[in-house]
Design a protein around this motif. Structure first.
Motif, PDB file in Angstrom:
ATOM      1  N   ASP A   1      -6.921  13.551  -9.418  1.00 58.99           N
ATOM      2  CA  ASP A   1      -8.313  13.223  -9.135  1.00 58.99           C
ATOM      3  C   ASP A   1      -8.639  11.624  -9.086  1.00 58.99           C
ATOM      4  O   ASP A   1      -9.843  11.144  -8.915  1.00 58.99           O
ATOM      5  CB  ASP A   1      -8.733  13.433 -11.037  1.00 58.99           C
ATOM      6  CG  ASP A   1      -8.805  14.707 -11.104  1.00 58.99           C
ATOM      7  OD1 ASP A   1      -8.991  15.873 -10.785  1.00 58.99           O
ATOM      8  OD2 ASP A   1      -8.605  14.809 -13.114  1.00 58.99           O
ATOM      9  N   GLU A   2      -7.515  11.303  -8.333  1.00 59.90           N
ATOM     10  CA  GLU A   2      -7.862   9.647  -8.327  1.00 59.90           C
ATOM     11  C   GLU A   2      -7.297   9.391  -6.941  1.00 59.90           C
ATOM     12  O   GLU A   2      -6.384  10.170  -5.783  1.00 59.90           O
ATOM     13  CB  GLU A   2      -6.442   9.024  -9.427  1.00 59.90           C
ATOM     14  CG  GLU A   2      -7.178   8.359 -10.060  1.00 59.90           C
ATOM     15  CD  GLU A   2      -6.748   7.103 -10.082  1.00 59.90           C
ATOM     16  OE1 GLU A   2      -6.736   6.308 -10.224  1.00 59.90           O
ATOM     17  OE2 GLU A   2      -5.121   7.230 -11.044  1.00 59.90           O
ATOM     18  N   VAL A   3      -8.689   9.064  -6.039  1.00 62.50           N
ATOM     19  CA  VAL A   3      -8.659   8.843  -4.701  1.00 62.50           C
ATOM     20  C   VAL A   3      -7.604   7.233  -3.940  1.00 62.50           C
ATOM     21  O   VAL A   3      -8.538   6.481  -4.609  1.00 62.50           O
ATOM     22  CB  VAL A   3      -9.813   9.151  -3.936  1.00 62.50           C
ATOM     23  CG1 VAL A   3      -9.747   8.807  -2.573  1.00 62.50           C
ATOM     24  CG2 VAL A   3      -9.807  10.026  -3.956  1.00 62.50           C
ATOM     25  N   HIS A   4      -7.386   7.376  -3.481  1.00 65.73           N
ATOM     26  CA  HIS A   4      -6.089   5.974  -3.626  1.00 65.73           C
ATOM     27  C   HIS A   4      -6.987   5.751  -1.704  1.00 65.73           C
ATOM     28  O   HIS A   4      -6.742   6.707  -1.066  1.00 65.73           O
ATOM     29  CB  HIS A   4      -4.928   5.684  -3.171  1.00 65.73           C
ATOM     30  CG  HIS A   4      -4.780   5.908  -4.618  1.00 65.73           C
ATOM     31  ND1 HIS A   4      -4.296   5.073  -6.019  1.00 65.73           N
ATOM     32  CD2 HIS A   4      -4.552   7.868  -5.318  1.00 65.73           C
ATOM     33  CE1 HIS A   4      -4.266   6.150  -7.054  1.00 65.73           C
ATOM     34  NE2 HIS A   4      -3.883   6.887  -6.195  1.00 65.73           N
ATOM     35  N   GLU A   5      -7.122   4.104  -0.963  1.00 60.53           N
ATOM     36  CA  GLU A   5      -7.076   4.349   0.066  1.00 60.53           C
ATOM     37  C   GLU A   5      -6.405   3.280   0.785  1.00 60.53           C
ATOM     38  O   GLU A   5      -5.302   2.378  -0.273  1.00 60.53           O
ATOM     39  CB  GLU A   5      -7.960   3.041   0.420  1.00 60.53           C
ATOM     40  CG  GLU A   5      -9.822   3.828  -0.079  1.00 60.53           C
ATOM     41  CD  GLU A   5     -10.499   3.115  -0.065  1.00 60.53           C
ATOM     42  OE1 GLU A   5     -10.536   1.225   0.228  1.00 60.53           O
ATOM     43  OE2 GLU A   5     -11.987   3.149   0.235  1.00 60.53           O
ATOM     44  N   ALA A   6      -5.919   3.062   1.906  1.00 66.03           N
ATOM     45  CA  ALA A   6      -4.297   2.394   2.448  1.00 66.03           C
ATOM     46  C   ALA A   6      -5.123   2.731   4.188  1.00 66.03           C
ATOM     47  O   ALA A   6      -6.126   3.521   5.030  1.00 66.03           O
ATOM     48  CB  ALA A   6      -3.272   4.401   2.306  1.00 66.03           C
ATOM     49  N   LYS A   7      -4.458   2.011   4.311  1.00 73.34           N
ATOM     50  CA  LYS A   7      -4.502   1.437   5.360  1.00 73.34           C
ATOM     51  C   LYS A   7      -4.184   2.145   6.913  1.00 73.34           C
ATOM     52  O   LYS A   7      -4.332   2.310   8.317  1.00 73.34           O
ATOM     53  CB  LYS A   7      -4.278  -0.340   6.482  1.00 73.34           C
ATOM     54  CG  LYS A   7      -5.101  -1.464   5.345  1.00 73.34           C
ATOM     55  CD  LYS A   7      -4.694  -2.135   6.396  1.00 73.34           C
ATOM     56  CE  LYS A   7      -5.377  -3.206   5.028  1.00 73.34           C
ATOM     57  NZ  LYS A   7      -4.068  -4.198   4.793  1.00 73.34           N
ATOM     58  N   ASN A   8      -2.979   2.932   6.532  1.00 72.62           N
ATOM     59  CA  ASN A   8      -2.187   2.956   6.664  1.00 72.62           C
ATOM     60  C   ASN A   8      -1.676   4.641   6.013  1.00 72.62           C
ATOM     61  O   ASN A   8      -1.208   4.154   4.898  1.00 72.62           O
ATOM     62  CB  ASN A   8      -1.093   3.234   7.762  1.00 72.62           C
ATOM     63  CG  ASN A   8      -0.899   1.199   8.821  1.00 72.62           C
ATOM     64  OD1 ASN A   8      -2.421   1.875  10.120  1.00 72.62           O
ATOM     65  ND2 ASN A   8      -1.194   0.370   8.173  1.00 72.62           N
ATOM     66  N   ILE A   9      -1.861   5.499   7.026  1.00 71.20           N
ATOM     67  CA  ILE A   9      -1.113   7.318   5.847  1.00 71.20           C
ATOM     68  C   ILE A   9       0.424   7.614   6.356  1.00 71.20           C
ATOM     69  O   ILE A   9       0.120   7.798   8.135  1.00 71.20           O
ATOM     70  CB  ILE A   9      -1.948   7.933   5.630  1.00 71.20           C
ATOM     71  CG1 ILE A   9      -3.180   7.477   4.490  1.00 71.20           C
ATOM     72  CG2 ILE A   9      -1.394   8.816   4.742  1.00 71.20           C
ATOM     73  CD1 ILE A   9      -4.157   8.451   4.621  1.00 71.20           C
ATOM     74  N   VAL A  10       0.761   6.962   6.472  1.00 72.54           N
ATOM     75  CA  VAL A  10       2.260   8.398   6.751  1.00 72.54           C
ATOM     76  C   VAL A  10       2.919   9.976   6.441  1.00 72.54           C
ATOM     77  O   VAL A  10       2.607   9.831   5.041  1.00 72.54           O
ATOM     78  CB  VAL A  10       3.470   6.899   6.772  1.00 72.54           C
ATOM     79  CG1 VAL A  10       4.875   8.170   7.280  1.00 72.54           C
ATOM     80  CG2 VAL A  10       3.306   6.452   6.998  1.00 72.54           C
ATOM     81  N   ILE A  11       2.356  10.876   7.237  1.00 75.40           N
ATOM     82  CA  ILE A  11       2.835  12.060   6.725  1.00 75.40           C
ATOM     83  C   ILE A  11       4.351  11.678   6.537  1.00 75.40           C
ATOM     84  O   ILE A  11       5.027  12.291   7.345  1.00 75.40           O
ATOM     85  CB  ILE A  11       1.895  13.066   7.553  1.00 75.40           C
ATOM     86  CG1 ILE A  11       1.078  13.241   7.441  1.00 75.40           C
ATOM     87  CG2 ILE A  11       2.683  14.722   7.108  1.00 75.40           C
ATOM     88  CD1 ILE A  11       0.161  13.950   8.654  1.00 75.40           C
ATOM     89  N   ALA A  12       5.151  12.148   5.795  1.00 72.84           N
ATOM     90  CA  ALA A  12       6.865  12.670   5.549  1.00 72.84           C
ATOM     91  C   ALA A  12       7.354  13.769   4.920  1.00 72.84           C
ATOM     92  O   ALA A  12       7.556  13.045   3.537  1.00 72.84           O
ATOM     93  CB  ALA A  12       7.118  11.253   5.410  1.00 72.84           C
ATOM     94  N   THR A  13       6.110  15.020   4.919  1.00 75.07           N
ATOM     95  CA  THR A  13       6.373  15.964   4.239  1.00 75.07           C
ATOM     96  C   THR A  13       7.811  16.554   4.157  1.00 75.07           C
ATOM     97  O   THR A  13       7.218  18.397   3.175  1.00 75.07           O
ATOM     98  CB  THR A  13       5.665  16.748   3.980  1.00 75.07           C
ATOM     99  OG1 THR A  13       4.468  16.920   5.166  1.00 75.07           O
ATOM    100  CG2 THR A  13       3.994  15.808   2.836  1.00 75.07           C
ATOM    101  N   GLY A  14       8.234  16.979   4.517  1.00 71.97           N
ATOM    102  CA  GLY A  14       9.654  17.506   5.069  1.00 71.97           C
ATOM    103  C   GLY A  14       9.045  18.680   5.457  1.00 71.97           C
ATOM    104  O   GLY A  14       8.217  19.149   6.623  1.00 71.97           O
ATOM    105  N   SER A  15      10.032  19.443   5.520  1.00 74.45           N
ATOM    106  CA  SER A  15      10.457  21.236   5.956  1.00 74.45           C
ATOM    107  C   SER A  15      10.659  22.141   4.756  1.00 74.45           C
ATOM    108  O   SER A  15      10.937  21.681   3.554  1.00 74.45           O
ATOM    109  CB  SER A  15      11.794  21.074   7.190  1.00 74.45           C
ATOM    110  OG  SER A  15      12.639  21.085   6.508  1.00 74.45           O
TER     111      SER A  15
END
Ligand code: NAI
Length: 461
Positions: A127-141
């Motif tokens: 339920d929580e929203v976090h803030e980030a200057k940069n987001i990295v998608i490293a979700t694999g396969s």
């Protein structure tokens, strides 16, 4: 809500390495991971557990086939499959806990749960929203599906189910002669399963140097694996825990049905980006489902992607390198990955390793090259451990002698290849390798001999 410099989604080799490097470079970083343990596919259900099973079953092979030759007589060990799986799990647990320790040591926050990206600069976990200057998608396969084949992870399994089969199957059909098929196929062949590999193409391990692939197939055949090449699997049906695999030979369209206790589907993997909310965000994708990137940056400001989720070989170490490079970019440095020097390794016995160009690629590019080859038959150490079947092949530019590629099938190939990787990073010639003193007796002398063979000739050939 918390605020970070970087939030990375996915704690596989791409994500966790990126996180540690970000932290080392002074960035405030969090990793979102929904699994109970860190390390992603590689540590939990991929590279690491499969290597444990390969080690255990190779040891069994040694006991059954080579111990007596060395004067070690007596009954061969019997297999306690549950214990072998427990050993494998211990190896996994030790490694995943190791990453947890590294996160604590580097002050990386683990946000437990599955993340979504509701808007640029925001990551929602639970339920929580976090803030980030940069987001990295490293979700694999994840394992790609095959039409007509329904995976139940019991009788019809992917690499994940293949690690935890209830019992050792009498017969196994492996669909796809790629890396997963051959590694797991080797494990079960050594455990006594009758393993048949059905491959669509006319050769195993597509993309591998053809001469190496041919030799690899011969060696695996001697070890008991059966190969049906040029065969397209049409479908799999199951009944009472048994399977029927239907394939068509491409050359004459003839159809055959194989019976099996277990079917391993190893026909490739696809990026795992479902549920992240990328479509709503307007993230551009490649035709084959990867996130489109330019030096890891997506078309959305502050959103990046690395590893199996983007274009390139689906390899843990490629993801790690991208993770490190991206961390450097985010910290204002010049992160770089040299895609020309990414080794590939198959952890069978013998191991197969390669880096750089294959002969086929050089021919296609019209590049003038020379070949230096050395058989492990001329290597004392390889002979001592009954692994003298393979060879080292170095490809170098015909004029400049610069190393363009290397292909090794033989003992410790996966380690030996890195000598050539370092040489290639330094733009070395084959002669540079050939003039480097190599300790005797080591397997690495075979690499030097192949380099010598690019010049005036190998000594022990
Ligand atoms: P792969 O892409 O290496 O091989 C899949 C094989 O299946 C190909 O040879 C393809 O021609 C064949 N195939 C596809 N459809 C077929 C059909 N209908 N009938 C028969 N054959 C068919 O995929 P794999 O082995 O599943 O591995 C997935 C990924 O994981 C790869 O990118 C691999 O590099 C990576 N991986 C790497 C490891 C390592 O580096 N040691 C270990 C395990 C996986």
């Amino acid at each position: 809500m918390a605020s970070f410099d970087v939030i990375i989604i996915g704690a596989g080799p791409g994500g966790y390495v990126c996180a540690i490097r970000c932290a080392q470079l002074g960035l405030k970083v969090a990793v979102v991971e929904g699994r109970e343990t860190l390390g992603g596919t590689c540590l939990n259900v991929g590279c690491i557990p499969s290597k444990a099973l390969l080690h255990a079953t190779h040891s069994l092979h040694e006991a059954e086939h080579n111990f007596a030759k060395m004067g070690l007589k007596g009954k061969s060990p019997s297999v306690d499959w549950d214990q072998m799986k427990a050993y494998k799990q211990d190896v996994v647990d030790g490694n995943t806990k190791g990453i947890e320790f590294l996160f604590k040591k580097n002050k990386v926050t683990w946000l437990k749960g599955w993340g979504t990206i509701p808007a640029a600069g925001q990551v929602k976990v639970g339920d929580e929203v976090h803030e980030a200057k940069n987001i990295v998608i490293a979700t694999g396969s994840e394992a790609a599906s095959l039409p007509g084949v329904e995976v139940d992870e019991k009788t019809v399994v992917t690499s994940t189910g293949a690690l935890v089969l209830g019992k050792i199957p009498k017969s196994m059909v492996v669909i796809g002669a790629g890396v997963i098929g051959l590694e797991m196929g080797s494990v079960y062949a050594r455990l006594g399963s009758e393993v048949t590999v059905v491959e669509y193409l006319d050769a195993i391990t597509p993309g591998m140097d053809a001469e190496v692939a041919k030799s690899f197939q011969k060696i695996l055949t001697k070890q008991g694996l059966k190969f049906i090449l040029g065969a397209a699997v049409q479908g799999v049906s199951t009944k009472n825990g048994k399977a029927k695999v239907t394939y068509k030979l491409r050359k004459d369209d003839s159809e055959t049905v194989l019976d099996a206790d277990c079917v391993l589907v190893a026909t490739g993997r696809k990026p795992f980006v479902d549920g992240l909310g990328l479509e709503a965000l307007g993230v551009e994708m490649e035709k084959r489902g990867q996130v489109k990137t330019d030096h890891f940056a997506t078309n959305i400001k502050g959103l990046y992607a690395i590893g199996d989720a983007i274009v390139g070989p689906m390899l843990a170490h490629k993801a790690e390198d991208e993770g490190m490079a991206l961390a450097e970019v985010l910290a204002g440095k010049a992160g770089h990955v040299n895609y020309d020097v990414i080794p590939g390794v198959v952890y069978t016995t013998p191991e197969v390793a390669s880096v750089g160009k294959t002969e086929e690629q050089l021919k296609e590019a019209g590049r003038a090259y020379k070949v230096g080859k050395f058989s492990f038959m001329g290597n004392a150490r390889a002979k001592a451990i009954f692994q003298a079947e393979g060879f080292v092949k170095i490809l170098a530019d015909k004029e400049t002698d610069r190393i363009l590629g290397a292909h090794i099938i033989g003992p410790m190939a996966g380690d030996l290849i890195h000598e050539v990787c370092v040489a290639m990073e330094f733009g070395a010639s084959a002669q540079d390798l050939a003039l480097t003193c190599h300790a005797h007796p080591t397997y690495s002398e075979a690499v030097r001999e192949a380099a010598l063979a690019c010049g005036d000739g190998a000594i022990h050939a």
